[in-house]
Design an enzyme around this catalytic site. Structure first.
Site, PDB file in Angstrom:
ATOM      1  N   ASN A   1       3.291   9.223   4.129  1.00  0.00           N
ATOM      2  CA  ASN A   1       2.111   9.703   5.078  1.00  0.00           C
ATOM      3  C   ASN A   1       2.460  10.103   6.388  1.00  0.00           C
ATOM      4  OD1 ASN A   1       0.619   9.345   2.660  1.00  0.00           O
ATOM      5  ND2 ASN A   1       0.140   7.073   3.095  1.00  0.00           N
TER       6      ASN A   1
ATOM      7  N   ARG B   1       6.879  -5.856   0.224  1.00  0.00           N
ATOM      8  CA  ARG B   1       5.699  -5.747  -0.711  1.00  0.00           C
ATOM      9  C   ARG B   1       4.519  -5.221   0.328  1.00  0.00           C
ATOM     10  NH1 ARG B   1       7.398  -6.321  -5.585  1.00  0.00           N
ATOM     11  NH2 ARG B   1       8.957  -7.825  -5.710  1.00  0.00           N
ATOM     12  N   ASP B   2       3.856  -4.025  -0.065  1.00  0.00           N
ATOM     13  CA  ASP B   2       2.458  -3.655   0.786  1.00  0.00           C
ATOM     14  C   ASP B   2       1.575  -4.646   0.656  1.00  0.00           C
ATOM     15  OD1 ASP B   2       1.309  -0.596   1.658  1.00  0.00           O
ATOM     16  OD2 ASP B   2       0.013  -2.067   1.357  1.00  0.00           O
ATOM     17  N   ILE B   3       0.801  -5.013   1.492  1.00  0.00           N
ATOM     18  CA  ILE B   3      -0.195  -6.024   1.538  1.00  0.00           C
ATOM     19  C   ILE B   3      -1.327  -5.586   0.816  1.00  0.00           C
ATOM     20  CG2 ILE B   3      -1.561  -5.482   3.699  1.00  0.00           C
ATOM     21  CD1 ILE B   3      -1.022  -8.354   4.516  1.00  0.00           C
TER      22      ILE B   3
ATOM     23  N   HIS C   1       7.707   5.077   7.227  1.00  0.00           N
ATOM     24  CA  HIS C   1       7.739   4.115   6.088  1.00  0.00           C
ATOM     25  C   HIS C   1       7.638   4.913   4.845  1.00  0.00           C
ATOM     26  CE1 HIS C   1       3.497   4.075   7.573  1.00  0.00           C
ATOM     27  NE2 HIS C   1       3.228   4.005   6.225  1.00  0.00           N
ATOM     28  N   MET C   2       8.251   4.556   3.713  1.00  0.00           N
ATOM     29  CA  MET C   2       8.310   5.200   2.651  1.00  0.00           C
ATOM     30  C   MET C   2       7.571   4.492   1.712  1.00  0.00           C
ATOM     31  SD  MET C   2      11.145   6.810   0.502  1.00  0.00           S
ATOM     32  CE  MET C   2      11.997   7.733   1.560  1.00  0.00           C
TER      33      MET C   2
ATOM     34  N   VAL D   1      -0.057   3.314  10.115  1.00  0.00           N
ATOM     35  CA  VAL D   1       1.080   2.488  10.681  1.00  0.00           C
ATOM     36  C   VAL D   1       1.995   3.409  11.254  1.00  0.00           C
ATOM     37  CG1 VAL D   1       2.641   0.628  10.742  1.00  0.00           C
ATOM     38  CG2 VAL D   1       0.597   0.536   9.477  1.00  0.00           C
TER      39      VAL D   1
HETATM   40  P1  DGP Z   1       0.249   4.398   5.642  1.00  0.00           P
HETATM   41  O1  DGP Z   1      -1.198   4.655   5.234  1.00  0.00           O
HETATM   42  O2  DGP Z   1       1.097   5.239   5.164  1.00  0.00           O
HETATM   43  O3  DGP Z   1       0.493   4.254   7.049  1.00  0.00           O
HETATM   44  O4  DGP Z   1       0.544   2.975   5.151  1.00  0.00           O
HETATM   45  C1  DGP Z   1       0.479   1.731   5.728  1.00  0.00           C
HETATM   46  C2  DGP Z   1       0.660   0.598   4.593  1.00  0.00           C
HETATM   47  O5  DGP Z   1       0.833  -0.703   5.428  1.00  0.00           O
HETATM   48  C3  DGP Z   1      -0.615   0.321   4.068  1.00  0.00           C
HETATM   49  O6  DGP Z   1      -0.549   0.672   2.565  1.00  0.00           O
HETATM   50  C4  DGP Z   1      -0.901  -1.053   4.135  1.00  0.00           C
HETATM   51  C5  DGP Z   1       0.173  -1.744   4.565  1.00  0.00           C
HETATM   52  N1  DGP Z   1       0.365  -2.659   5.646  1.00  0.00           N
HETATM   53  C6  DGP Z   1      -0.382  -2.512   6.727  1.00  0.00           C
HETATM   54  N2  DGP Z   1      -0.175  -3.945   7.338  1.00  0.00           N
HETATM   55  C7  DGP Z   1       0.516  -4.487   6.665  1.00  0.00           C
HETATM   56  C8  DGP Z   1       1.105  -5.811   6.785  1.00  0.00           C
HETATM   57  O7  DGP Z   1       0.683  -6.706   7.829  1.00  0.00           O
HETATM   58  N3  DGP Z   1       1.996  -6.322   5.894  1.00  0.00           N
HETATM   59  C9  DGP Z   1       2.348  -5.431   4.993  1.00  0.00           C
HETATM   60  N4  DGP Z   1       3.085  -6.209   3.945  1.00  0.00           N
HETATM   61  N5  DGP Z   1       1.740  -4.370   4.568  1.00  0.00           N
HETATM   62  C10 DGP Z   1       1.033  -3.677   5.514  1.00  0.00           C
END
Ligand code: DGP
Length: 119
Positions: free
Chosen positions: A92, A33-35, A105-106, A101
């Site tokens: 992205n 899950r996205d944070i 990732h999708m 990041v």
């Molecule tokens: P992007 O903008 O496409 O690079 O998305 C990166 C996503 O990663 C963003 O929606 C937030 C998520 N994210 C960043 N750090 C962490 C983390 O430490 N844990 C989790 N679960 N998600 C994270």
């Protein structure tokens, strides 16, 4: 030539150095899950084996892996119960794409009606 160490936050998640709310994992991919969720469901799928910073860095060697990411996304959508209402898959890329990041990732985003076009 060996792979450079993947020091992105997602590399640390793969190695278990940072916890995540895992949804699915096998030898190729990890879904968690996205944070900062952009909807009621927001899951990220990342490849585990090779460090691919952006989709621009994927090669023909990664063809099966990229297909696996898509099929895993559809499976996650089913298990999250958003497959029938619908959802969006997003990769992205670089600055204008809003990538933050640099480990491929999708995003799977759903659980609400999403606007189009994206901002
Ligand atoms: P992007 O903008 O496409 O690079 O998305 C990166 C996503 O990663 C963003 O929606 C937030 C998520 N994210 C960043 N750090 C962490 C983390 O430490 N844990 C989790 N679960 N998600 C994270």
């Amino acid at each position: 030539m060996s792979e450079p160490v993947n020091n992105t936050i997602f590399g640390k998640i793969i190695r278990g150095e940072i916890p995540c709310d895992k949804v699915f994992e096998d030898e190729d991919v990890l879904a968690f899950r996205d944070i900062h969720p952009a909807g009621p469901t927001h899951v990220l799928i990342i490849p585990k084996k090779r460090h691919i910073p952006t989709i621009n860095d994927a090669t023909a060697e990664d063809q099966a892996l990229l297909g696996k990411m898509l099929l895993t996304a559809a499976e996650v959508a089913r298990s999250e119960g958003i497959d029938q209402s619908g959802y969006r898959l997003v990769i992205n890329c670089n600055q204008h794409g809003g990538q933050t990041v640099y480990h491929l990732h999708m995003h799977i985003i759903g659980g609400r009606a999403l606007g189009w076009p994206p901002g």
